[in-house]
Design a protein around this motif. Structure first.
Motif: not given
Length: 236
Positions: A200-203, A221-222
């Motif tokens: 999981l990335h920030d975006v 996207r998140t």
């Protein structure tokens, strides 16, 4: 971006699958003339470079003679049923979405619009400038894109000036062509399953779709994510 090592270039001619094409010789054009006599007209597809196309409507011997002078040497030809002036019939074909298809349209002046992939919204008639016009003289046809769906009336490849057929058209898709074909089949609202390919990335996260060819990654996207429990109690 992810670097993947490959054993060889996907564009290496040694990996091409080729078929023994029929020459578009005098026998081919005699057959085309017979199809015109039986049907009143046919649509000729000229694939002169990769997936670049030109289109011709043939209705008599004069059309055949004129068109033959404009064809590109070693081009691949396919003969399809004639374009239709029945806008409702063409729109119904688009709405059914039976297969990935080109929408081929001819203006009353004889010129062809650039072909485009038939999309559901192109079947609409309640817009100011519908893709498929019901005005007199406008014609359209749906031509399958994928090789497995194509059933032309006849096919041929133009021989060289000395009559020898030297063109060798590849019958297998490159990796890039496979990705393009897959992406063209997707529609807004389709449900696609896959496996998360990265952390999981920030975006968001990259997802490897189950139905996609190698090298195609989706991105989730998140804000579009949610979690729930599956019937076995595990999270998803």
């Amino acid at each position: 971006m992810f670097v993947n090592h490959v054993a060889s270039s996907p564009y290496d001619p040694a990996g091409d699958r080729v078929v023994d094409d029929r020459a578009a010789d005098e026998a081919f054009w005699t057959e085309v003339a017979g199809l015109i006599a039986d049907r009143g007209g046919v649509l000729l597809e000229e694939c002169h470079l990769g997936n670049a196309y030109r289109w011709y409507r043939l209705t008599d011997e004069a059309d055949i003679r004129s068109t033959r002078t404009r064809l590109t040497p070693r081009a691949r030809l396919a003969v399809w049923p004639d374009l239709s002036e029945d806008a409702e019939e063409v729109r119904a074909g688009i709405a059914r979405r039976e297969r990935l298809a080109w929408l081929v349209r001819q203006h009353p002046n004889g010129r062809f619009h650039p072909e485009c992939v038939a999309e559901p919204q192109m079947a609409r008639a309640d817009v100011p400038n519908p893709y498929v016009s019901a005005a007199p003289g406008h014609r359209a046809a749906l031509v399958p894109v994928r090789e497995v769906d194509r059933r032309p009336l006849s096919t041929g490849v133009l021989p060289d000036a000395d009559g020898v057929l030297r063109a060798r058209w590849r019958s297998n898709e490159t990796a890039a062509e496979e990705r393009h074909t897959f992406l063209a089949t997707l529609r807004i609202g389709d449900i696609v399953t896959g496996v998360v390919a990265t952390g999981l990335h920030d975006v968001g996260v990259f997802v490897d779709p189950d139905c996609a060819p190698d090298g195609v990654l989706g991105f989730l996207r998140t804000p579009e994510m949610s979690s729930s429990r599956s019937p076995d109690g595990s999270s998803r």
